[in-house]
Design a protein around this motif. Structure first.
Motif, PDB file in Angstrom:
ATOM      1  N   ASN A 251      -6.735   2.661  -7.363  1.00  0.00           N
ATOM      2  CA  ASN A 251      -5.571   2.459  -6.496  1.00  0.00           C
ATOM      3  C   ASN A 251      -4.804   3.759  -6.280  1.00  0.00           C
ATOM      4  O   ASN A 251      -4.308   4.034  -5.181  1.00  0.00           O
ATOM      5  CB  ASN A 251      -4.635   1.406  -7.104  1.00  0.00           C
ATOM      6  CG  ASN A 251      -5.129  -0.010  -6.913  1.00  0.00           C
ATOM      7  OD1 ASN A 251      -6.137  -0.252  -6.262  1.00  0.00           O
ATOM      8  ND2 ASN A 251      -4.419  -0.960  -7.491  1.00  0.00           N
ATOM      9  N   TRP A 252      -4.703   4.547  -7.327  1.00  0.00           N
ATOM     10  CA  TRP A 252      -4.016   5.844  -7.235  1.00  0.00           C
ATOM     11  C   TRP A 252      -4.775   6.764  -6.280  1.00  0.00           C
ATOM     12  O   TRP A 252      -4.180   7.404  -5.400  1.00  0.00           O
ATOM     13  CB  TRP A 252      -3.927   6.440  -8.635  1.00  0.00           C
ATOM     14  CG  TRP A 252      -3.168   7.723  -8.784  1.00  0.00           C
ATOM     15  CD1 TRP A 252      -2.434   8.387  -7.844  1.00  0.00           C
ATOM     16  CD2 TRP A 252      -3.078   8.507  -9.982  1.00  0.00           C
ATOM     17  NE1 TRP A 252      -1.895   9.547  -8.378  1.00  0.00           N
ATOM     18  CE2 TRP A 252      -2.270   9.641  -9.688  1.00  0.00           C
ATOM     19  CE3 TRP A 252      -3.601   8.368 -11.266  1.00  0.00           C
ATOM     20  CZ2 TRP A 252      -1.982  10.620 -10.648  1.00  0.00           C
ATOM     21  CZ3 TRP A 252      -3.304   9.341 -12.210  1.00  0.00           C
ATOM     22  CH2 TRP A 252      -2.513  10.449 -11.910  1.00  0.00           C
ATOM     23  N   VAL A 253      -6.087   6.813  -6.421  1.00  0.00           N
ATOM     24  CA  VAL A 253      -6.904   7.648  -5.528  1.00  0.00           C
ATOM     25  C   VAL A 253      -6.762   7.190  -4.077  1.00  0.00           C
ATOM     26  O   VAL A 253      -6.573   8.002  -3.165  1.00  0.00           O
ATOM     27  CB  VAL A 253      -8.380   7.613  -5.967  1.00  0.00           C
ATOM     28  CG1 VAL A 253      -9.291   8.214  -4.899  1.00  0.00           C
ATOM     29  CG2 VAL A 253      -8.559   8.355  -7.290  1.00  0.00           C
ATOM     30  N   LYS A 254      -6.835   5.891  -3.857  1.00  0.00           N
ATOM     31  CA  LYS A 254      -6.787   5.352  -2.496  1.00  0.00           C
ATOM     32  C   LYS A 254      -5.360   5.241  -1.958  1.00  0.00           C
ATOM     33  O   LYS A 254      -5.178   5.016  -0.767  1.00  0.00           O
ATOM     34  CB  LYS A 254      -7.453   3.978  -2.456  1.00  0.00           C
ATOM     35  CG  LYS A 254      -8.964   4.011  -2.679  1.00  0.00           C
ATOM     36  CD  LYS A 254      -9.687   4.800  -1.599  1.00  0.00           C
ATOM     37  CE  LYS A 254      -9.472   4.202  -0.220  1.00  0.00           C
ATOM     38  NZ  LYS A 254     -10.196   4.979   0.836  1.00  0.00           N
ATOM     39  N   GLN A 255      -4.349   5.366  -2.819  1.00  0.00           N
ATOM     40  CA  GLN A 255      -2.955   5.206  -2.417  1.00  0.00           C
ATOM     41  C   GLN A 255      -2.752   3.870  -1.704  1.00  0.00           C
ATOM     42  O   GLN A 255      -2.063   3.775  -0.683  1.00  0.00           O
ATOM     43  CB  GLN A 255      -2.513   6.379  -1.535  1.00  0.00           C
ATOM     44  CG  GLN A 255      -2.696   7.736  -2.202  1.00  0.00           C
ATOM     45  CD  GLN A 255      -2.223   8.882  -1.331  1.00  0.00           C
ATOM     46  OE1 GLN A 255      -1.045   9.218  -1.298  1.00  0.00           O
ATOM     47  NE2 GLN A 255      -3.157   9.497  -0.612  1.00  0.00           N
ATOM     48  N   ALA A 256      -3.358   2.841  -2.284  1.00  0.00           N
ATOM     49  CA  ALA A 256      -3.333   1.516  -1.665  1.00  0.00           C
ATOM     50  C   ALA A 256      -3.736   0.476  -2.691  1.00  0.00           C
ATOM     51  O   ALA A 256      -4.215   0.801  -3.785  1.00  0.00           O
ATOM     52  CB  ALA A 256      -4.288   1.465  -0.472  1.00  0.00           C
ATOM     53  N   THR A 257      -3.541  -0.783  -2.331  1.00  0.00           N
ATOM     54  CA  THR A 257      -4.084  -1.901  -3.093  1.00  0.00           C
ATOM     55  C   THR A 257      -5.113  -2.616  -2.218  1.00  0.00           C
ATOM     56  O   THR A 257      -4.993  -2.626  -0.986  1.00  0.00           O
ATOM     57  CB  THR A 257      -2.986  -2.891  -3.512  1.00  0.00           C
ATOM     58  OG1 THR A 257      -2.223  -3.259  -2.354  1.00  0.00           O
ATOM     59  CG2 THR A 257      -2.063  -2.269  -4.537  1.00  0.00           C
TER      60      THR A 257
ATOM     61  N   HIS B 277      -6.737  13.903  -2.846  1.00  0.00           N
ATOM     62  CA  HIS B 277      -5.755  13.633  -1.793  1.00  0.00           C
ATOM     63  C   HIS B 277      -5.686  14.773  -0.776  1.00  0.00           C
ATOM     64  O   HIS B 277      -5.359  14.551   0.392  1.00  0.00           O
ATOM     65  CB  HIS B 277      -4.373  13.396  -2.406  1.00  0.00           C
ATOM     66  CG  HIS B 277      -4.254  12.090  -3.129  1.00  0.00           C
ATOM     67  ND1 HIS B 277      -3.200  11.785  -3.960  1.00  0.00           N
ATOM     68  CD2 HIS B 277      -5.066  10.992  -3.154  1.00  0.00           C
ATOM     69  CE1 HIS B 277      -3.367  10.574  -4.458  1.00  0.00           C
ATOM     70  NE2 HIS B 277      -4.482  10.080  -3.975  1.00  0.00           N
ATOM     71  N   ASP B 278      -6.029  15.973  -1.217  1.00  0.00           N
ATOM     72  CA  ASP B 278      -6.048  17.127  -0.313  1.00  0.00           C
ATOM     73  C   ASP B 278      -7.352  17.238   0.475  1.00  0.00           C
ATOM     74  O   ASP B 278      -7.530  18.183   1.248  1.00  0.00           O
ATOM     75  CB  ASP B 278      -5.836  18.424  -1.109  1.00  0.00           C
ATOM     76  CG  ASP B 278      -4.396  18.583  -1.573  1.00  0.00           C
ATOM     77  OD1 ASP B 278      -3.518  17.898  -1.013  1.00  0.00           O
ATOM     78  OD2 ASP B 278      -4.155  19.383  -2.501  1.00  0.00           O
TER      79      ASP B 278
ATOM     80  N   ALA C  62       0.830  -1.205   0.000  1.00  0.00           N
ATOM     81  CA  ALA C  62       0.000   0.000   0.000  1.00  0.00           C
ATOM     82  C   ALA C  62       0.862   1.252   0.000  1.00  0.00           C
ATOM     83  O   ALA C  62       0.654   2.181  -0.786  1.00  0.00           O
ATOM     84  CB  ALA C  62      -0.922  -0.003   1.219  1.00  0.00           C
ATOM     85  N   ALA C  63       1.856   1.286   0.872  1.00  0.00           N
ATOM     86  CA  ALA C  63       2.734   2.452   0.912  1.00  0.00           C
ATOM     87  C   ALA C  63       3.560   2.568  -0.352  1.00  0.00           C
ATOM     88  O   ALA C  63       3.801   3.659  -0.860  1.00  0.00           O
ATOM     89  CB  ALA C  63       3.657   2.366   2.130  1.00  0.00           C
ATOM     90  N   ALA C  64       3.972   1.419  -0.886  1.00  0.00           N
ATOM     91  CA  ALA C  64       4.824   1.448  -2.070  1.00  0.00           C
ATOM     92  C   ALA C  64       4.085   1.971  -3.280  1.00  0.00           C
ATOM     93  O   ALA C  64       4.654   2.697  -4.098  1.00  0.00           O
ATOM     94  CB  ALA C  64       5.358   0.038  -2.358  1.00  0.00           C
ATOM     95  N   VAL C  65       2.822   1.603  -3.425  1.00  0.00           N
ATOM     96  CA  VAL C  65       2.042   2.105  -4.555  1.00  0.00           C
ATOM     97  C   VAL C  65       1.961   3.620  -4.499  1.00  0.00           C
ATOM     98  O   VAL C  65       2.160   4.318  -5.491  1.00  0.00           O
ATOM     99  CB  VAL C  65       0.631   1.493  -4.567  1.00  0.00           C
ATOM    100  CG1 VAL C  65      -0.262   2.228  -5.560  1.00  0.00           C
ATOM    101  CG2 VAL C  65       0.685   0.018  -4.948  1.00  0.00           C
ATOM    102  N   ALA C  66       1.687   4.155  -3.318  1.00  0.00           N
ATOM    103  CA  ALA C  66       1.593   5.607  -3.180  1.00  0.00           C
ATOM    104  C   ALA C  66       2.930   6.268  -3.480  1.00  0.00           C
ATOM    105  O   ALA C  66       3.001   7.262  -4.203  1.00  0.00           O
ATOM    106  CB  ALA C  66       1.142   5.963  -1.768  1.00  0.00           C
ATOM    107  N   ALA C  67       3.998   5.717  -2.933  1.00  0.00           N
ATOM    108  CA  ALA C  67       5.315   6.322  -3.138  1.00  0.00           C
ATOM    109  C   ALA C  67       5.749   6.241  -4.584  1.00  0.00           C
ATOM    110  O   ALA C  67       6.249   7.214  -5.155  1.00  0.00           O
ATOM    111  CB  ALA C  67       6.343   5.621  -2.245  1.00  0.00           C
TER     112      ALA C  67
END
Length: 448
Positions: free
Chosen positions: A267-273, A206-207, A25-30
């Motif tokens: 996934n981009w919106v949620k910053q997760a899988t 995200h904001d 999850a963190a890796a997708v966001a980063a």
């Protein structure tokens, strides 16, 4: 019975079995942000000529190279490979015409000796002096070709999806790490990441523009696609590779090959899988022998680590409701992401994207060439792999009819490809005496 009724062993995907759940999850966001904040890690091309090779000369491979031609500075196509001579010849002609329209800055320099045919032609492209290789074959071939490109020290643009099964995903992730260590650029054809409308809208979400995001809805509902009829001189392997959209091992099915674009946005919106998936699907109208074994509709409910939901719907049925897009519902409002619009809880429009609409397929190539000239290292491998794996997990849920957990899906040893990759080798799935292929049966088919 497996997804295509064959044993799971496959020597071409024997990468080490690894668990990425703890960091995914963190890796997708980063990594989604890393693609736009790349680090200088090799000598910039500057005004030097960038030499390009292409593997997979169908519409997407040809299109990607023609869009690369529009990038800045001198560019030369030096090597081409495809499984079939008719596609390679057509692509060569089209790209030659495209280069002539641009002028002397761009050249197609691919004599017959550097036009490679067959399933192993990609290896010859990697032996050429190209700097950048475009991988646009059917996605079942992507993991091995990506590994060969990185081993050969090439920068890579690879089309989505990046694999069709979990062993392939693990190989892509391992190869992506190797590319990073070598300082090689890796870009994946999820072009919405290069469109300002998506970038700005998702930044607003995200904001906190609509508060906590509780639900995303993603769709790719459209009519059917092409079918290539069997030719009398084809082996079974040749037929399946030529008609690649209709077999899980080559294509992954619509949910993986096409609907990945929309799933990737969620996934981009949620910053997760997602952590789980369950769903339904089947073959309602696409039931002929020519359409292989894939479903013509899927509906999947994905659940993210925070308990929120993605509803995923894709369909290829002529005359039915058509919709391609991505939507989000939050505690303070809603968003039509693809149209760049945000609404309050009463449905009033409170923000809209007012910038220039950019064609993503072209912009991603312009960005790639600019990055190479500046010495930057785009790294889109991880989020490309994770969004592909999300789609694969959704297919597992619909074809198997069971609730699927992320860690089980990602660590599955079920490999879909052939034991041997050759025109006269046994294809991974075989038709019965009536010419029909095994179709998954939810509740019975083993998918992990």
């Amino acid at each position: 019975m497996t997804e295509h009724a064959r044993p799971a062993n496959n020597s071409s995907h024997n990468g080490s079995r690894r668990t990425f759940l703890k960091t995914s999850a963190a890796a997708v966001a980063a990594s989604a942000m890393a693609a736009r904040t790349s680090l200088a890690s090799y000598e910039p091309f500057g005004e030097r000529e960038i030499k390009v090779g292409v593997v997979g000369c169908g519409g997407r491979g040809t299109g990607a190279v023609s869009q690369i031609f529009n990038g800045a500075g001198p560019i030369r196509l030096v090597a081409m490979a495809d499984a079939f001579d008719y596609r390679l010849a057509s692509s060569y002609d089209r790209l030659t015409r495209a280069a002539k329209k641009i002028g002397d800055r761009v050249a197609v320099d691919v004599p017959q000796s550097r036009r490679y045919l067959g399933l192993d032609g990609y290896k010859k492209v990697m032996e050429s002096d190209c700097d950048l290789v475009v991988l646009a074959t059917p996605p079942g071939f992507r993991p091995d070709q990506f590994e060969a490109a990185v081993d050969a020290g090439k920068h890579v643009f690879m089309e989505k999806p990046v694999a069709t099964d979990a062993p392939g995903i693990r190989k892509v992730l391992a190869t992506g790490q190797k590319a990073a260590e070598k300082g090689l650029a890796v870009q994946v054809g999820l072009q919405r990441h290069h469109e300002p409308k998506y970038q700005e809208t998702i930044a607003k979400l995200h904001d906190g523009a609509i508060g906590d995001i509780l639900l995303t809805k993603v769709y790719w509902n459209s009519g059917g696609l092409w079918v290539r009829n069997r030719r009398p001189d084809q082996t079974e392997m040749q037929y399946q590779v030529d008609n690649w959209f209709y077999f899980f091992w080559t294509c992954g099915g619509q949910l993986v090959e096409q609907h990945i674009h929309n799933i990737d946005i969620s996934n981009w919106v949620k910053q997760a899988t997602p952590v789980t998936a369950q769903g339904q699907g089947g073959r309602e109208v696409r039931t002929s022998k020519a359409t292989g074994q894939i479903f013509d509709h899927h509906m999947v409910e994905f659940t993210y680590p925070d308990g929120s939901t993605m509803l995923s719907c894709c369909r290829h049925i002529d005359g039915a409701w058509g919709q391609v897009g991505e939507y989000a519902t939050g505690s303070k409002g809603t968003a039509d992401i693809g149209r760049g619009k945000i609404f309050d809880r009463d449905g009033n429009l409170v923000w809209r994207y007012r910038g220039k609409n950019v064609q993503g397929h072209q912009q991603e190539q312009l960005n790639l060439i600019d990055a190479l000239r500046a010495g930057e290292r785009p790294d889109e491998c991880e989020y490309g792999a994770m969004s592909t794996m999300t789609a694969i997990m959704g297919r597992m849920a619909t074809t198997g009819g069971k609730m699927v957990k992320w860690e089980d899906a990602l660590n599955s040893d079920l490999a879909l490809g052939p034991k041997q990759l050759a025109w006269d080798a046994e294809a991974p799935v075989q038709p019965d005496e009536d010419g029909r292929y095994p179709v998954p049966v939810p509740g019975k088919t083993v998918v992990i």
